[in-house]
Design a protein around this motif. Structure first.
Motif, PDB file in Angstrom:
ATOM      1  N   TYR A   1       1.337  -1.224  -0.012  1.00  0.00           N
ATOM      2  CA  TYR A   1      -0.049   0.524   0.316  1.00  0.00           C
ATOM      3  C   TYR A   1       0.896   1.409  -0.290  1.00  0.00           C
ATOM      4  O   TYR A   1       0.366   1.848  -0.538  1.00  0.00           O
ATOM      5  CB  TYR A   1      -0.879   0.170   1.577  1.00  0.00           C
TER       6      TYR A   1
ATOM      7  N   ARG B   1       2.685   2.157  -3.762  1.00  0.00           N
ATOM      8  CA  ARG B   1       1.382   1.927  -4.064  1.00  0.00           C
ATOM      9  C   ARG B   1       0.669   3.697  -4.096  1.00  0.00           C
ATOM     10  O   ARG B   1       0.382   4.090  -4.783  1.00  0.00           O
ATOM     11  CB  ARG B   1       0.029   1.763  -4.606  1.00  0.00           C
TER      12      ARG B   1
ATOM     13  N   ARG C   1       1.835   7.241  -6.225  1.00  0.00           N
ATOM     14  CA  ARG C   1       0.181   8.157  -7.203  1.00  0.00           C
ATOM     15  C   ARG C   1       0.748   8.858  -6.179  1.00  0.00           C
ATOM     16  O   ARG C   1       0.685  10.174  -6.839  1.00  0.00           O
ATOM     17  CB  ARG C   1      -0.917   7.131  -7.023  1.00  0.00           C
TER      18      ARG C   1
ATOM     19  N   TRP D   1      -0.925   0.492 -14.820  1.00  0.00           N
ATOM     20  CA  TRP D   1      -1.421   0.582 -13.383  1.00  0.00           C
ATOM     21  C   TRP D   1      -2.352  -0.863 -12.824  1.00  0.00           C
ATOM     22  O   TRP D   1      -2.586  -1.323 -11.724  1.00  0.00           O
ATOM     23  CB  TRP D   1      -2.376   2.282 -13.170  1.00  0.00           C
TER      24      TRP D   1
ATOM     25  N   LEU E   1      -0.303  -3.058 -11.751  1.00  0.00           N
ATOM     26  CA  LEU E   1       0.151  -2.928 -10.774  1.00  0.00           C
ATOM     27  C   LEU E   1      -1.110  -3.026  -9.001  1.00  0.00           C
ATOM     28  O   LEU E   1      -0.447  -4.142  -8.652  1.00  0.00           O
ATOM     29  CB  LEU E   1       0.655  -1.493 -10.229  1.00  0.00           C
ATOM     30  N   ASP E   2      -2.047  -2.722  -9.735  1.00  0.00           N
ATOM     31  CA  ASP E   2      -3.616  -3.622  -8.882  1.00  0.00           C
ATOM     32  C   ASP E   2      -3.670  -5.022  -8.758  1.00  0.00           C
ATOM     33  O   ASP E   2      -4.590  -4.945  -8.072  1.00  0.00           O
ATOM     34  CB  ASP E   2      -4.717  -2.675  -9.064  1.00  0.00           C
TER      35      ASP E   2
ATOM     36  N   ILE F   1      -1.344  -6.155  -6.273  1.00  0.00           N
ATOM     37  CA  ILE F   1      -1.393  -5.562  -4.932  1.00  0.00           C
ATOM     38  C   ILE F   1      -2.429  -6.751  -5.087  1.00  0.00           C
ATOM     39  O   ILE F   1      -2.411  -6.952  -2.784  1.00  0.00           O
ATOM     40  CB  ILE F   1      -1.113  -4.138  -5.289  1.00  0.00           C
TER      41      ILE F   1
END
Length: 208
Positions: A24, A27, A31, A183, A186-187, A190
């Motif tokens: 987290y 991330r 951002r 993205w 990446l998500d 995660i």
């Protein structure tokens, strides 16, 4: 000095492993969204738990193991919800790329409360945090006798350094994550981490 270095080294070795909290922070750093708040909460929380462990809270946790089981179930539930949210973003997001400026939410500050609550939950509902900081660091600090607080100071500094580097260093990855596809990936990663950790916590809670 040796106790400080021992605390610093052990603190880094425990905290660097990829987990829900680190994912987290990474991330949010990429951002560039409320990074200071996230880093401060993580570092301050670690400091409180480390000092509590050195002060003897680990003894209480050992005497009341059901506290860890409760944390495991709560943590699993939260991680599952967050992981599903990340998976949904990975499948549906269309405009999460960085375009050379901070995301709209970071500029408006409208997401600060949500970011703070998420950071607190990922920190305090993670039973591994208690095992690493309160029990392990607290127990090892006790072996340093009168220098146990110097050992604790080293571990606290390790947390501050790690979260600062992770949060503020991650923004340099933005140049490689300036497309919706990047993205989504990446998500997706995660989501896998969060859901995987949730499942592992459920297994541990059941077998406890």
């Amino acid at each position: 000095m040796l106790s400080f270095l021992a605390g610093l080294g052990l603190g880094l070795s425990l905290i660097i492993a990829i987990g829900a909290q680190n994912a987290y922070v990474l991330r949010q750093g990429i951002r560039r969204e409320h990074v200071l708040a996230v880093v401060a909460i993580c570092a301050a929380s670690d400091a409180v738990l480390i000092l509590a462990g050195v002060a003897g809270l680990g003894f209480l946790v050992e005497r009341m193991p059901w506290l860890v089981v409760v944390a495991q179930w709560l943590g699993a539930a939260f991680l599952l919800v967050y992981g599903m949210g990340a998976a949904r973003r990975a499948l549906r997001s269309t405009d999460l790329g960085l375009t050379g400026e901070a995301p709209p939410a970071a500029r408006s500050g409208g997401r600060l409360a949500a970011v703070v609550l998420t950071t607190l939950a990922l920190t305090w509902l993670n039973p591994h945090v208690y095992l690493d900081t309160v029990l392990m660091l607290g127990s090892i600090a006790a072996t340093h006798g009168d220098a146990r607080w110097i050992f604790a100071a080293g571990a606290v500094v390790a947390s501050i350094l790690w979260f600062s580097v992770l949060g503020y260093g991650a923004r340099h990855l933005g140049r490689w994550l300036d497309t919706p596809t990047a993205w989504r990936i990446l998500d997706g990663v995660i989501a896998v981490i969060m859901i995987g950790l949730a499942v592992s916590l459920v297994v541990q809670a059941i077998s406890a």
